[in-house]
Design a protein around this motif. Sequence first.
Motif, PDB file in Angstrom:
ATOM      1  N   ILE A 191       0.812  -1.228   0.121  1.00 25.71           N
ATOM      2  CA  ILE A 191       0.007   0.081  -0.079  1.00 25.71           C
ATOM      3  C   ILE A 191       0.920   1.183   0.068  1.00 25.71           C
ATOM      4  N   LEU A 192       2.009   1.147   0.769  1.00 31.07           N
ATOM      5  CA  LEU A 192       2.644   2.450   0.636  1.00 31.07           C
ATOM      6  C   LEU A 192       3.459   2.553  -0.424  1.00 31.07           C
ATOM      7  N   ILE A 193       3.811   1.719  -1.111  1.00 24.78           N
ATOM      8  CA  ILE A 193       4.447   1.672  -2.493  1.00 24.78           C
ATOM      9  C   ILE A 193       3.420   1.862  -3.337  1.00 24.78           C
ATOM     10  N   ASN A 194       2.252   1.666  -3.264  1.00 26.67           N
ATOM     11  CA  ASN A 194       1.089   2.244  -4.054  1.00 26.67           C
ATOM     12  C   ASN A 194       1.235   1.663  -5.596  1.00 26.67           C
ATOM     13  N   PRO A 195       0.198   0.090  -5.655  1.00 30.37           N
ATOM     14  CA  PRO A 195       0.485  -0.374  -6.775  1.00 30.37           C
ATOM     15  C   PRO A 195      -0.035   0.206  -7.828  1.00 30.37           C
ATOM     16  N   VAL A 196      -1.160   1.105  -7.720  1.00 34.80           N
ATOM     17  CA  VAL A 196      -1.514   1.847  -8.964  1.00 34.80           C
ATOM     18  C   VAL A 196      -0.791   2.765  -9.491  1.00 34.80           C
ATOM     19  N   THR A 197       0.048   3.528  -8.700  1.00 34.07           N
ATOM     20  CA  THR A 197       1.071   4.142  -9.402  1.00 34.07           C
ATOM     21  C   THR A 197       2.044   3.676 -10.032  1.00 34.07           C
ATOM     22  N   MET A 198       2.470   2.203  -9.489  1.00 34.05           N
ATOM     23  CA  MET A 198       3.347   1.487 -10.173  1.00 34.05           C
ATOM     24  C   MET A 198       2.823   1.174 -11.662  1.00 34.05           C
ATOM     25  N   ILE A 199       1.614   0.716 -11.650  1.00 37.39           N
ATOM     26  CA  ILE A 199       1.069   0.706 -13.156  1.00 37.39           C
ATOM     27  C   ILE A 199       1.002   1.773 -13.963  1.00 37.39           C
ATOM     28  N   MET A 200       1.054   2.869 -13.307  1.00 37.69           N
ATOM     29  CA  MET A 200       0.716   4.110 -14.154  1.00 37.69           C
ATOM     30  C   MET A 200       2.074   4.526 -14.963  1.00 37.69           C
TER      31      MET A 200
END
Length: 432
Positions: A191-200
């Motif tokens: 969550i802290l890494i933020n998987p959505v941002t990783m996809i973007m």
Amino acid sequence: MLMKEKKETITVWSGFAFRAAACVLLAIAAGFALLVLAYCLPTEKIRQNVAASGEQVSSEGCYYQWAKGYKNAQTDTYTDASLILNAMYPGSGSPVRDAMNAPRILYGEDDNEASVVKLANGVQADTHEVFYGRYWHRILLFLKPLLLFFDLADIRMISMMVQFLLLFLVLVGFVRRKKERELVGFFAAVILINPVTMIMGLCFSAEYILTLLMAAIMLFYHEKLSEGMGYYYLFLWSGILFVYFNELSFPVIGLGIPLVVYLLLGGEDTRGLIRKEIAFTALWGAGYAGVWIGKWILAWIFTGYNYFGEALEQAARYTSDHSTWEAQNPSLMERLAKNIDVYQKWPYLLLVMGIVLFLVLYTVRRRQRITGESVTGMLPYFLLVLLPFAVFTALGNGYSYVHYWFTHRLLSISAFAGVCMILRLTDEKRKG
């Protein structure tokens, strides 16, 4: 007998040191050859597929936030655009020089996003070339071939599928190892890494994918890796791969998170685990630094430009406590606060409250008596809790203050290690 064992140990480690050095040299040579081959690919079809994504690039602009006001939701579209420009570069006639220089064509000032759209659509205007050769940029090994067949939106969806597949494998690995409770800490880290941002993002996704891949390999092949020097080679090659594919965003997650996984799997005592932590960290750093220096030397040889000197100059700039373009000499505490403040949002505070409640209830339910041995067993995890703060301290204002909007992700290591450290207190089964 003791002397014989000492000689055998020296022989084993000498042999490993030789093979490790050979791995680094082999990786440099292979990386060079593969990158040159990537620059031999035609670029016209790449340009057409990027042009099909022009609306996406224009609408997102520079440093796009998919959740406004959340730095954790901010992608590095500036660096992603520079990589796309690298992929579209039509070539100077020398793939070797292009692979070493990583050139891109810019229209006007340093506006990568606008230049992507203009170059993809063949706009005729004044342009100039910019070289950015101090990184390997080996994400181009995947980006250039993918852009021959897909546009940027397609690649983003493919990246999402790969990331979710690897995340699924990691979750399965935790369950197979009967480490379900430790998934709470891993969940907090993700969550802290933020998987959505990783996809973007392109450059962010490379580091996240490699981290998940490392964790999955360890969870599925721990016994095999524990034989001989398996884990030593794994962390060496992890450092090598991270310097190949990252743009210096938050590569240390590729060291810290797998180290926590190792602590959960390793069967050594506290002293043995700490020795392994130190050894694996040294090897990861050696692979990372050795192959990076190799790029500077190769680029210097084949282009004549002193990338070695440029890299050292930039390193001094990024690690300085007295050089920043946002504030006058911010202190270490201001640097730390800048990264921590990213999570000063109610959703993250609710997450923390939920995890704390889980830890309290779980610990009370187990009614485990805290002993000196159990406290000592927490030490290897505590060292990893401190790892991000050591990085923030060592890499000064240019890195951890100015670029806090992505360096804050190193705190995912602290979250994962911290939860597992508390759970370590209840490792012994309750008696009676």
